[in-house]
Each structure stands twice: as structure tokens, then as C-alpha cells.
Design a protein around this motif. Structure first.
Motif, PDB file in Angstrom:
ATOM      1  N   UNK A 804       0.846  -1.197   0.000  1.00 55.42           N
ATOM      2  CA  UNK A 804       0.000   0.000   0.000  1.00 55.42           C
ATOM      3  C   UNK A 804       0.880   1.244   0.000  1.00 55.42           C
ATOM      4  N   UNK A 805       0.598   2.141  -0.943  1.00 54.48           N
ATOM      5  CA  UNK A 805       1.341   3.394  -1.063  1.00 54.48           C
ATOM      6  C   UNK A 805       0.342   4.529  -1.267  1.00 54.48           C
ATOM      7  N   UNK A 806       0.846   5.737  -1.323  1.00 54.51           N
ATOM      8  CA  UNK A 806       0.020   6.865  -1.722  1.00 54.51           C
ATOM      9  C   UNK A 806       0.838   7.789  -2.620  1.00 54.51           C
ATOM     10  N   UNK A 807       0.153   8.384  -3.592  1.00 50.19           N
ATOM     11  CA  UNK A 807       0.768   9.266  -4.586  1.00 50.19           C
ATOM     12  C   UNK A 807       0.381  10.699  -4.264  1.00 50.19           C
ATOM     13  N   UNK A 808       1.358  11.591  -4.323  1.00 50.51           N
ATOM     14  CA  UNK A 808       1.118  13.016  -4.090  1.00 50.51           C
ATOM     15  C   UNK A 808       2.107  13.830  -4.929  1.00 50.51           C
ATOM     16  N   UNK A 809       1.798  15.096  -5.148  1.00 44.73           N
ATOM     17  CA  UNK A 809       2.750  15.966  -5.821  1.00 44.73           C
ATOM     18  C   UNK A 809       2.591  17.385  -5.295  1.00 44.73           C
ATOM     19  N   UNK A 810       3.702  18.122  -5.313  1.00 43.80           N
ATOM     20  CA  UNK A 810       3.739  19.477  -4.782  1.00 43.80           C
ATOM     21  C   UNK A 810       3.285  20.470  -5.852  1.00 43.80           C
ATOM     22  N   UNK A 811       2.509  21.436  -5.420  1.00 40.24           N
ATOM     23  CA  UNK A 811       1.867  22.349  -6.379  1.00 40.24           C
ATOM     24  C   UNK A 811       2.828  23.366  -6.962  1.00 40.24           C
ATOM     25  N   UNK A 812       3.655  23.988  -6.136  1.00 40.80           N
ATOM     26  CA  UNK A 812       4.498  25.088  -6.624  1.00 40.80           C
ATOM     27  C   UNK A 812       5.503  24.632  -7.668  1.00 40.80           C
ATOM     28  N   UNK A 813       6.313  23.607  -7.426  1.00 38.24           N
ATOM     29  CA  UNK A 813       7.231  23.184  -8.504  1.00 38.24           C
ATOM     30  C   UNK A 813       6.493  22.642  -9.719  1.00 38.24           C
ATOM     31  N   UNK A 814       5.325  22.043  -9.510  1.00 38.14           N
ATOM     32  CA  UNK A 814       4.556  21.552 -10.658  1.00 38.14           C
ATOM     33  C   UNK A 814       4.102  22.714 -11.538  1.00 38.14           C
ATOM     34  N   UNK A 815       3.640  23.806 -10.920  1.00 37.08           N
ATOM     35  CA  UNK A 815       3.213  24.972 -11.704  1.00 37.08           C
ATOM     36  C   UNK A 815       4.386  25.622 -12.428  1.00 37.08           C
ATOM     37  N   UNK A 816       5.533  25.628 -11.779  1.00 38.06           N
ATOM     38  CA  UNK A 816       6.694  26.246 -12.434  1.00 38.06           C
ATOM     39  C   UNK A 816       7.139  25.450 -13.657  1.00 38.06           C
ATOM     40  N   UNK A 817       7.032  24.124 -13.581  1.00 33.98           N
ATOM     41  CA  UNK A 817       7.520  23.286 -14.680  1.00 33.98           C
ATOM     42  C   UNK A 817       6.472  23.141 -15.770  1.00 33.98           C
ATOM     43  N   UNK A 818       5.225  22.881 -15.398  1.00 34.24           N
ATOM     44  CA  UNK A 818       4.189  22.541 -16.376  1.00 34.24           C
ATOM     45  C   UNK A 818       3.180  23.660 -16.609  1.00 34.24           C
ATOM     46  N   UNK A 892      -3.566  10.104  -3.169  1.00 32.47           N
ATOM     47  CA  UNK A 892      -4.368   9.009  -3.725  1.00 32.47           C
ATOM     48  C   UNK A 892      -3.741   7.685  -3.330  1.00 32.47           C
ATOM     49  N   UNK A 893      -4.538   6.761  -2.780  1.00 30.76           N
ATOM     50  CA  UNK A 893      -3.970   5.449  -2.430  1.00 30.76           C
ATOM     51  C   UNK A 893      -3.616   4.642  -3.672  1.00 30.76           C
ATOM     52  N   UNK A 894      -2.501   3.943  -3.615  1.00 27.25           N
ATOM     53  CA  UNK A 894      -2.006   3.114  -4.715  1.00 27.25           C
ATOM     54  C   UNK A 894      -1.623   1.748  -4.136  1.00 27.25           C
ATOM     55  N   UNK A 895      -2.016   0.706  -4.822  1.00 27.69           N
ATOM     56  CA  UNK A 895      -1.690  -0.656  -4.399  1.00 27.69           C
ATOM     57  C   UNK A 895      -0.827  -1.313  -5.472  1.00 27.69           C
ATOM     58  N   UNK A 896       0.360  -1.774  -5.071  1.00 29.97           N
ATOM     59  CA  UNK A 896       1.269  -2.483  -5.979  1.00 29.97           C
ATOM     60  C   UNK A 896       1.130  -3.973  -5.705  1.00 29.97           C
ATOM     61  N   UNK A 897       0.733  -4.731  -6.720  1.00 33.35           N
ATOM     62  CA  UNK A 897       0.535  -6.168  -6.593  1.00 33.35           C
ATOM     63  C   UNK A 897       1.728  -6.907  -7.204  1.00 33.35           C
ATOM     64  N   UNK A 898       2.409  -7.690  -6.380  1.00 35.55           N
ATOM     65  CA  UNK A 898       3.568  -8.459  -6.819  1.00 35.55           C
ATOM     66  C   UNK A 898       3.266  -9.946  -6.707  1.00 35.55           C
ATOM     67  N   UNK A 899       3.790 -10.706  -7.645  1.00 41.47           N
ATOM     68  CA  UNK A 899       3.677 -12.160  -7.611  1.00 41.47           C
ATOM     69  C   UNK A 899       5.099 -12.729  -7.563  1.00 41.47           C
TER      70      UNK A 899
END
Length: 1131
Positions: A804-818, A892-899
Motif C-alpha cells: 500500500x502506497x500513496x501518490x502526491x505531488x507538490x503544487x508550486x514546482x509543478x506549476x513552475x515546470x508545467x 491518492x492510495x495506490x496498491x502495488x501487486x507483486x507475484x
């Protein structure tokens, strides 16, 4: 009330009303403003003084008592509990002793005072982790209540005495055996009481007797009155409840002893007395009485026939609680009521026909009848024939409610199942089942003229379904039952009836389709749904009239086209005729109708292309599409028909079905960021700047929810070494049961496994014959049963682990780049939080984790890290508590499934594809997610036939078997074990290690309970068992409290700290564990490592150190376990 004074010495009537309203409307927080001027103790003083005032309204006194009772757990939370209770009981004594004047004191106030003070006392005692007993206050309260009830046959205050008995019963229920010393006095009061309060006296006596028997309290005599009634003293076994877990010796001497014969006789005499008074009980009192009487009858070994004679007549009353009592009694003592099942069934049936009874009582009687028949048929299946004798009484009457009709129709369906079974009565043939259905179905025949969504229509088709499935219930997994149903007379009759209904009433098509969908969606009844579709195809399609109303059958045609068990020729012929009809009838007034129905026909054709082989459809469908593409009046329909025809001719079937699937939406197309611009659809734009993609990992983060204990930067992964043909072919671990050439496995990974040809096997020397004793044979059987639960990942879906993981991103550097050019020019747009849309996370790894599925996130908002995002001059509507909602959408929650193919740590590489607000394509690599050895820890599988309460014993036996198999001198080294599916085999090649951890025992136990509790399969040693049981964190495990002579563990004869062993056989021969002051015992830990390996810990705990003995059948994992244990115990 606008403002409160600084301190309040008294409250007026209006202020009390406002205070009570504030608490009742807003709870404790609504009344917090009052505590600025009134402390909880002062509030109680004001309330008690108001209760004693003569000029205080009598009705408000009652409300005030209810208020104190309702919020006692929130108001009275101070440490001075004894003072609170003392004031309450003194006020109670004053109120009880006050004369009745009807103005300031009446019986209602006294009774409410008794109830409220008793409830508040129990609430204050129970505040906190455990129940405490304040002896003086509890004794005072009980003494007042006993003084009130010690006036039997006093008619004026009989209701007050009954309430006092109920208060004593609640105290006895809260503190078991509280009144056990004065049970003789209660016995005398019950004998003397003759008013309606006798019910409360009897229930109080029964409650005390119940606790004496249930707690096995050793009383000298039940009839003894040596202990005075008043003053009352709390018994020592009740007073010791607040001491703690260690308790007192005096309390321990009274509980858990065998009851003497004299005490048993006295208790039976009391029970005989209580059985003479069932007529004085109200229905609710009777339920309370029987709930305690039945356990007592079993505990005292009373004859159940006495209860049958005394209470079976209650079934002939008109109160459902009395019926419930009789049925519960019959369920508990089923053998005693063996000859009266038919009588009880007839009585329940007659109750359902009593029109003067409320509808809910009649429905309840029918429900109980069905349950009673199932109950008695568990012992004797032939008892189901009792319902057949009453079958004529189940026909619904004209004026019965719809719910009652539905339940009676269910009973008729139940009768039909019994009639079709081998145990049916003589003279009842299968044709009579059809008659039962037709006669019962008349009561809901109005559904034919009612809307399809009406309740009566739902009841009719529910009955249709019940008769249709017959004996093929969901609990019966035998497929022959469904085949027998299809051959029955009722199924054939229902098929023809369904066809006639669909021909005469086309509005019922959606309801019939819902019925067929219900059958098709059930694995047990799927064949019944297919049979119905085949019947509709054979008998309905040829009778359908070709006109515009034929479109009402399109929903049914779609289900026929989806099912490949139905030949498509008849449906294609009917659709061709309908298309010809549309072409012939086309005119200026039917343009839209022709387009709509022509599109529906093509939709059915597309459905058949998806679910049938092209060769099966080619002739009929090509004619239909060719005619449509040439002659249909609508251009769009002609074009679509021409496309379908070209695809049918040119594209093979499998590719054709893939092309016709709708598929997933493409990544990169995002909606417009302006909600009011409905037609502003932006096209995806790929970024040409590679620097944007390279720096994406600095502001977009995928992080684990639970961090790793051990962050390993290396991984030991060994290639599979091929053995020569002269070696034992089982030495490589997992082997196929079939001959295979060296090549790729099921997951596309090339292996170096060498399979020995048959001729070489013949030339090999035969293995010596092995003789196994009973112990080794038992170990092999346990291991075979265990390995049959492990799937072979090369032939079926393997075992998966989820991170179980979670994905996030910072707003200020994202606005500067994109950020777009327009946003750079207009500074106001920087104040809005950015977002990413259509996020696709793709995973890969060099470690042997198999194919890792991608993860999709539709929307993610950036994290707000600047004050510019918190400006309030915007006119946008912001929900209340926007900070918490913003946080929820910025992670956002992210689930990585490994076999895993091998239990090794590794690193999962992540690539991200997403869309920005302005349509830019965001692509890049994120920082990898580490996978540790603890992620591979799974609980061991258990066979399905092992019951839940047998799992601890099974896991303990499995641990012993694996421990023996993984030892240095194991006798099972050449044994092979078949995996799930019986295509692959596994062999065990064990290795062992040892590690000394110099940590105190308390710390070691705490670490095991926190991190390894799910994997503990056994706790050995009395001192360790006691400590772990008290902790309560380790459950469902084997508790082994063995003596030094019976333990097979390692001993330390000097009694000092545990030590390492250096010889290979030192821990297996002649060594035993002494459970003493320093050595507490050991934990048995069993961990499953996917895909098929095991890790076993034997943690021997002493006061100053813990010795961990490790065995495993996958030796590379030892490279990680050493570091894992050090981090777990020493960090």
C-alpha cells in the motif's frame, strides 16, 4: 439565555429547562457553556437540592432525574466518585422516606428516583477500564432497596416495590452473586407476595439462583436466613472484583467448586416452586423468565418433560412472545417434543389464518412454520411431509395482504419441492405440482394488467422463480438437481406459460428478462436460464407478429444473441423479416422510427458477432447486412451495416471480437478546465522539453504507507543451476509432473531446468528402499496436505503480495515546470491548485516479481504549500472543512501487486503517464519503491476442511513437521510433495541458523506481539503463556504449558542466560528446556514466503536474552533475516 453569571448558587426553573435543552440538542458539547459557572459537583448539588424543594415543579423533577441519568457518564467524570454517590444515596433516602402529598412527592417520583440512582451508580462504577466497587455506597443503595421490598403484600406501594425489585435485579446482573447471601430472604418474600409485583420478586429470585449455578458459587444453604437482610454487606467475592487480575484468596475459594448434593436438592426445590408461577408473568416477563430457566434446567439436570407440560399450552394463546417461548423451548429440547411437531405446525398454520390478528403476527407465524419444519427435518427428513398434509390451507385468500400472499406462495413452492422428492406421499403425482402453482397463481393474476414495476408483478415473478428452481437450491451443489428440475412437469409448464405471457403482454418483457438474467448470473441455475432462452427461441420467435411493436422484444433478443448455447438462425431470420418490414413501411412519418429501430437491429447483430463464431453466423448475418446496406432508407444505418459486413467477410473471428470491443480510453485526452465551456475540447499535447520529464521525481512522490523496518540496498538472487542427468531429478525444488523441454515457463522467463528423459531414468541406479516409522509417516502426511494448498505459479495464478502506497505531488514546482504561457502572464491563475488527470502508473522490477499490473488514478489534486492558495477574495464556492477535503484529494492510495517467484527484497521502478490541465502529456520516472523481506511474510495456508477452532492445533502440527523436515538430519529429504493442481512437485532442502539477542524479556515479548503476532503458532512455557495471554494481542494460537519432563526444547541447566550452540546436532539430541525463573518459554513462529517456502523461528525467551533458532527451506533468505532480527529487536 444570553449570558451566565460568574458563579451560580441556584438555578431557576427556566434555567434548568434551558440547561436540559442544551444538553439534549447538542449533547455534552452543547452544555459546555454551563460549566464556566457550574462545576459538575456543584451541578449535582443544585440538582439534588432542587429535588428536595417543595416549590419545585413535580414534572420538572422527573425530567431532571432523567437528565442526570442520561448524561451521567459525561458529567460525573471527577475523581471524587464516592462523594457523588454518597450525595445521591442520601437524597434517595430522603425522598423515599418523605410522605406522599401529591404536590412535591408522589409514587412516580419515588420510582423514577430509584431507577435513576441505580443507573447512575452502575454508570459511575463502570467509568474507566474496568468495573470498580465502592462498598459503602453500594451497600447503602442495596439496603434502601431491600428495605422497600421487605413489605410483601402491601398494596399501596406495590408498584414501587416492583421497581425496587427490578433495580436489585439490574445490580445483580451487573455484579453477579451480589445477593447470594440473602437468597433465603428472597425465597421467603416470593412465597408471601400475592400482588402483581410477584413477577418482579420471582424474576429477582431466579436471577440470583441463575448466577449461583452459573458461577458455581458454594453456598451453605439456599433457604438459610442467618445473614440479616438489613444492614446489607457486600459479599467478599464481589468486593474483590476491583482488586485487579491477581484477585483475593477469599473470592477464589467460592467460585468454580462442585455443587453439593444438599445445595442441588434445595435449588431443585426452588425451581419447582418457580415452575408453579408461569401464569403471573406478562409476555415480556415470560421471555425473561425462560431465558434464565432453560440454562438452569440444563445445569441442574431437570427433566425437560416438566417444561413441556408446563409451557406447551402457551402456543394456544394470542401473543407472539408466548409462541416464541414455546418454539425456543422446543428447539432446545427437540427430543422431548418429538411427538408434537405436527400439532405445532397445525397451530402455526391456524394462527396465520386468523384474520383478526395483526398482519405482522400472521407473517411471523408463517416464517416460524418454515423455520420449524427445517429444524425438525434436520433430524428426520421425513418430517417435511407434515407440510404436505396442510397444503390446501396455504392457498392465498382474496383479501389477504400482498405480503401474506407472497409468503403463502413460498410455502406452496416448498410443498412442490417435497412432492417432487422421493419422500412424497402416496397418491401425489408430479402433475399436482402444476395444479398447485396454477391455483395459487390466481391470487396475483392481476399483474398482467398492472404496470411492470408494480409490487404485484414482482410477487408474481418471485413465485415464478421459486417454482422454477424447485429443489435446485443454492445450498445444493449437485448439478444433477438442476438437470432433474429441467425434466420435471412444473418446469415444462412454466416454460410454456412464460412464452404465452410474453406473446400476450409485451410490457412484461423487461421483467422476464430480469428473471432470466437472475438465473444466468447464478452458477447453480445458469443451465435453467439457458434452457428458458432456448425455449423462447424455439416457441416464441416463430409466433412474434412483425410490426412496429416488435421492438419491445429487442431486450430479449439481445439476451438470446449473447448466449452461445442458443442457435442464432431463428433470430437472424426474424430480424431479416423485420428489416424488410421497415423498408416497406418507410415513409415521411417514420424516418426517425426507422433510424432508431434499424440501429437497434444492428446493435443485436454486433452482440451476436461478439458472442458467436463467425462461421455460425456467416450465411444468415451476411444476408441481413447486405440487404440493410443496399435497401435501408437511413444513410447512417446503411453505412454501419456495410462496415459490419466488410468486417464479417475480411476479419477473422478473434480479431473481429477485439475490434468490436469498446476498449479503454486513451491516455492523454483530458477535459477542459473551464466548467462553463462545454465545447472546448483540447487535444493532447506532448512536451518536447526532456528536462521536465527528468525532474518529475523531485515533486511527484510515491511513498509507502508503512515504512520498511530494514532498508536493504542489496539483493541476493541466485540463478537456477542445471543438474546433470545423473543427479536426482528432484534436487532443483519445483518439478513438473509432465515431460518438458528446456524453454520458457508460463511467465515468459527462460529456465535452466533439466528434465531427465525416460531412457536415462531407466539407466539410473534405483534409490534404496526407505522404511519410515509412524512419526515420519505422520510428518510426510501433514506436509503433503499442506503443499496441496500452495498453488504452482507456473501453471496457475500465483500468490500475490500487496504493498500500500500513496501518490502526491507538490503544487508550486509543478506549476513552475508545467504551467502554460498564459498562466505565466496572468498571475491570478497561479492561485489555483493544479491537478493531474488520467494518471497511469506502470511498474517494473529487476527482481523476480513477475508481471506487475499498472494502476490507474482518474484525478489527483496538488498539495497546497503556499499561502497564495488560501486567498479568500475568490467568489468560488468552497465546501466547509476544505482543508480536510483538500488533503483527501491531494493523496491518492495506490496498491502495488507483486507475484514473487523468489522471496527476495528488491526495488520497484515506476513510470508515470498523466495529463495536465492544459492538455500536456506528463511522462517521467519516479523514485522506486523498496520491497523488503518483511513484505514477503504471509500467513500459512490451511486446507478448507480444517475447521476454524482446529486451526491452532493444525498450525502447531505443521510447525513441528516443517521444523523436522528442515533439520540437518531430516528423514524426509528425498520426499517430493505435489503442489496444487498436481502438475508440479516440491522438495524440502532445509538449513538452519541461530542468533542471540541480548534484550530483556519484556522488550522481546512486546516486539513479537507488535510485529510477529499473526505468525505465532505456539507459545510454550507456563510463565510465557501467562504473560502473553494477559497482553491479549496474540490470539488463536496453541498454548503449550508443559513441564520440564515433557518439553523437547533446549535447556540451560545452570539457570543462567541462554547461549549459542556450535555443533550441528547439539540442539536436537538430549537437550530439554527448563522453565524456571530465568527461562520463561519460547515462541513458535511460522512464516510463509511466496511462492512456496517457509521460515521458522523458535524464540527462547529468558530474562536477559532471547535465543532465536532459525530453520528454512530457502537458504538465501538467511542473508536478510539476520539484519531483520537486529533491526527488530536491537534498534
Amino acid at each position: 439565555m444570553e449570558r451566565l453569571p460568574s458563579r451560580k448558587n441556584h438555578l431557576t426553573v427556566q434555567e434548568w429547562e434551558s440547561l436540559i435543552d442544551d444538553f439534549q440538542q447538542g449533547g455534552f458539547h452543547g452544555g459546555e457553556k454551563w460549566f464556566s459557572s457550574i462545576s459538575p459537583l456543584s451541578l449535582l448539588d443544585l440538582a439534588l437540592s432542587s429535588l428536595l424543594k417543595k416549590d419545585f415543579p413535580l414534572s420538572l423533577k422527573t425530567y431532571l432525574l432523567i437528565f442526570l441519568d442520561e448524561f451521567a457518564d459525561q458529567i460525573f467524570t471527577s475523581d471524587d466518585e464516592e462523594q457523588l454517590l454518597s450525595k445521591l444515596i442520601e437524597t434517595l433516602k430522603v425522598v423515599i422516606q418523605s410522605p406522599i402529598d401529591g404536590v412535591s412527592i408522589n409514587y412516580t417520583l419515588k420510582e423514577q428516583m430509584l431507577v435513576s440512582v441505580t443507573s447512575i451508580t452502575m454508570t459511575i462504577h463502570s467509568i474507566g477500564a474496568r468495573v470498580r466497587v465502592h462498598k459503602p455506597q453500594l451497600e447503602g443503595l442495596v439496603a434502601i432497596l431491600l428495605a422497600i421490598i421487605n413489605r410483601p403484600n402491601h398494596g399501596v406501594d406495590r408498584q414501587t416495590r416492583a421497581v425496587a425489585c427490578e433495580c436489585l435485579r439490574e445490580l445483580e446482573r451487573e455484579y453477579p452473586c451480589l445477593l447470594a447471601d440473602i437468597v433465603g430472604h428472597l425465597w421467603g418474600l416470593c412465597q408471601n407476595e400475592r400482588t402483581h409485583a410477584s413477577q418482579s420478586y420471582l424474576l429477582l429470585l431466579l436471577q440470583v439462583i441463575y448466577h449461583i449455578v452459573d458461577c458455581k458459587l458454594n453456598v451453605a444453604s439456599v433457604f438459610s436466613t442467618a445473614v440479616p437482610l438489613v444492614p446489607f454487606n457486600v459479599p467478599p467475592w464481589v468486593a474483590t472484583n476491583d482488586v485487579g487480575d491477581d484477585g483475593g484468596e477469599e473470592g477464589g475459594l467460592h467460585f468454580g467448586v462442585e455443587m453439593s448434593s444438599s445445595a442441588s436438592k434445595e435449588l431443585k426445590r426452588v425451581m419447582a416452586f418457580l415452575l408453579e408461577w408461569p401464569k403471573v408473568f406478562t409476555p415480556c416477563g415470560m421471555v425473561e423468565f425462560m431465558s434464565m430457566l432453560m440454562p438452569l434446567a440444563i445445569g441442574l439436570e431437570l427433566q425437560s418433560s416438566l417444561l413441556k407440560v408446563q409451557f406447551s399450552g402457551l402456543l394456544y394463546s394470542y401473543n407472539p412472545l408466548f409462541w416464541h417461548v414455546v418454539l425456543i423451548l422446543c428447539r432446545r429440547f427437540l427430543d422431548t417434543f418429538e411427538d408434537q411437531e405436527g400439532e405445532y405446525c397445525r397451530r402455526l398454520m391456524l394462527i396465520s389464518k386468523e384474520a383478526q390478528l395483526p398482519l405482522v403476527f400472521r407473517l411471523l407465524a408463517l416464517h416460524w412454520l418454515l423455520g420449524f419444519v427445517d429444524l425438525i427435518s434436520e433430524k428426520d427428513v421425513g418430517k417435511k411431509s407434515l407440510v404436505i398434509e396442510m397444503r390446501s390451507n396455504f392457498y392465498p385468500n382474496v383479501y389477504d395482504a400482498l405480503a401474506l400472499k407472497s409468503l403463502k406462495l413460498d410455502l406452496l413452492a416448498f410443498c412442490s419441492v417435497i412432492i417432487d422428492s422421493p419422500m412424497s406421499l402416496e397418491g401425489v403425482s408430479g402433475e399436482s405440482v402444476v395444479k398447485y402453482f396454477e391455483d395459487g397463481f390466481v391470487c396475483v393474476s392481476g399483474f398482467k394488467w398492472l404496470p411492470p414495476w408494480s409490487t404485484e408483478t414482482a410477487v408474481a415473478f418471485r413465485t415464478f422463480y421459486k417454482f422454477l428452481i424447485g429443489a435446485s437450491s443454492h445450498s445444493n451443489a449437485d448439478p444433477s438437481a438442476s438437470k432433474a428440475v429441467m425434466e420435471s412437469a412444473i418446469f415444462r409448464a412454466l416454460q410454456s406459460m412464460l412464452v404465452n405471457l410474453l406473446l400476450d403482454f409485451q410490457k412484461l418483457v423487461p421483467v422476464a428478462v430480469a428473471l432470466i438474467d437472475r438465473l444466468l448470473s447464478c452458477q447453480q441455475h445458469c443451465c435453467l436460464g439457458e434452457k428458458l432462452l432456448q425455449t423462447v427461441d424455439e416457441h416464441l420467435l416463430s409466433k412474434v407478429i412483425i410490426n412496429y411493436r416488435m421492438s419491445s422484444y429487442f431486450l430479449l433478443f439481445d439476451r438470446i444473441g449473447k448466449n452461445d448455447s442458443v442457435p442464432p438462425q431463428r433470430l437472424l431470420e426474424l430480424l431479416t423479416k423485420f428489416t424488410i418490414f421497415l423498408v416497406e413501411k418507410h415513409g415521411p412519418d417514420t424516418e426517425l422510427k426507422s433510424w432508431h429501430q434499424g440501429s437497434k437491429v444492428l446493435g443485436i447483430c454486433r452482440t451476436m458477432l461478439l458472442h458467436h463464431h463467425s462461421s455460425r453466423l456467416f450465411i444468415g448475418l451476411s444476408r441481413l447486412l447486405a440487404f440493410t446496406s443496399l435497401y435501408f432508407p437511413d444513410l447512417e444505418v446503411r453505412d454501419n451495416a456495410r462496415i459490419y459486413l466488410r468486417m464479417l467477410i475480411c476479419v477473422p473471428g478473434k480479431k473481429l471480437r477485439n475490434m468490436l470491443n469498446l476498449g479503454d480510453q486513451l491516455v492523454g485526452i483530458s477535459p477542459s478546465s473551464h466548467a462553463n465551456s462545454l465545447y472546448n475540447i483540447q487535444s493532447p499535447r506532448f512536451s518536447d522539453d526532456l528536462k521536465k520529464s527528468r525532474s518529475i521525481a523531485s515533486y511527484v512522490h510515491l511513498e509507502r504507507v508503512i515504512p520498511l523496518l530494514v532498508k536493504q540496498s542489496w539483493s541476493l538472487s541466485l540463478p537456477v543451476i542445471g543438474y546433470s542427468v545423473d543427479k536426482n531429478p528432484v534436487a532443483n525444488g519445483i518439478k513438473n509432473g509432465e515431460s518438458q523441454m528446456n524453454g520458457k515457463g508460463s511467465d515468459g522467463i527462460r529456465t535452466t531446468e533439466i528434465v531427465v528423459p525416460d531412457n536415462k531414468r531407466i539407466e539410473q541406479p534405483q534409490e534404496p528402499l526407505r522404511v519410515m516409522d509412524s512419526k515420519i509417516s505422520e510428518i510426510v502426511d501433514i506436509l503433503r496436505q499442506h503443499f496441496m494448498c500452495i498453488p504452482d505459479f507456473r501453471h496457475m495464478l500465483g500468490i500475490k503480495i500487496r504493498i500500500s502506497c500513496f501518490l502526491r505531488f507538490k503544487s508550486e514546482p509543478f506549476n513552475r515546470v508545467w504551467g502554460s504561457d498564459s498562466s505565466k502572464e496572468d498571475g491570478s491563475k497561479l492561485d489555483t491548485l493544479p491537478a493531474m488527470y488520467g494518471i497511469v502508473l506502470k511498474f517494473s522490477s529487476s527482481a523476480p516479481y513477475g508481471s506487475i499490473p499498472s494502476f490507474h488514478i482518474p484525478f489527483l489534486l496538488g498539495e497546497s504549500t503556499s499561502k497564495s492558495f488560501q486567498k479568500k477574495d475568490s467568489m468560488d464556492i468552497v465546501p466547509v472543512g476544505s482543508s480536510s477535503s483538500e488533503k483527501s484529494v491531494s493523496k491518492s492510495p495506490v496498491t502495488i501487486e507483486l507475484e514473487p517467484r523468489e522471496p527476495v527484497p528488491g526495488l520497484v521502478d515506476i513510470s508515470l503517464d498523466a495529463n495536465a490541465d492544459d492538455g500536456q502529456i506528463i511522462q517521467g520516472k519516479l523514485q522506486g519503491v523498496p520491497v523488503g523481506i518483511e513484505d514477503m511474510f504471509l500467513k500459512t495456508f490451511a486446507p478448507a476442511e480444517i475447521l476454524e477452532d482446529e486451526l491452532p492445533g493444525y498450525y502447531a502440527r505443521l510447525f513441528d513437521a516443517l521444523w523436522e523436515a528442515c533439520g540437518a538430519y531430516s528423514n524426509t529429504g528425498r520426499e517430493t510433495f505435489s503442489l496444487k493442481g498436481s502438475k508440479g512437485f516440491a522438495a524440502i532442502h532445509g538449513t538452519q541458523s541461530v542468533k542471540l539477542l541480548e534484550v530483556p524479556s519484556a522488550f522481546a515479548i512486546r516486539v513479537v506481539e507488535r510485529h510477529l503476532a499473526p505468525f505465532v503458532v505456539g507459545v510454550v512455557g507456563g510463565p510465557l503463556v501467562e504473560v502473553v495471554k494477559d497482553g491479549g494481542l496474540i490470539k488463536d494460537t496453541a498454548w503449550i504449558d508443559v513441564s520440564s519432563e515433557e518439553n523437547d526444547l533446549v535447556t540451560n541447566p545452570d539457570g543462567g542466560p541462554l547461549y549459542l550452540t556450535y555443533l550441528t546436532n547439539e540442539d536436537d539430541k538430549g537437550r530439554k528446556l527448563t522453565i524456571g525463573k530465568t527461562n520463561m518459554g519460547c515462541f513458535l513462529v511460522l512464516v510463509f514466503l511466496p511462492p512456496r517456502y517457509h521460515l521458522l523461528f523458535r524464540m527462547e525467551v529468558s530474562d536477559v536474552s532471547t535465543l532465536v533458532r532459525i530453520r528454512t527451506d530457502h537458504w538465501p533468505c538467511l542473508a536478510y533475516i539476520d539484519e531483520y532480527l537486529e533491526t527488530l529487536f536491537l534498534s
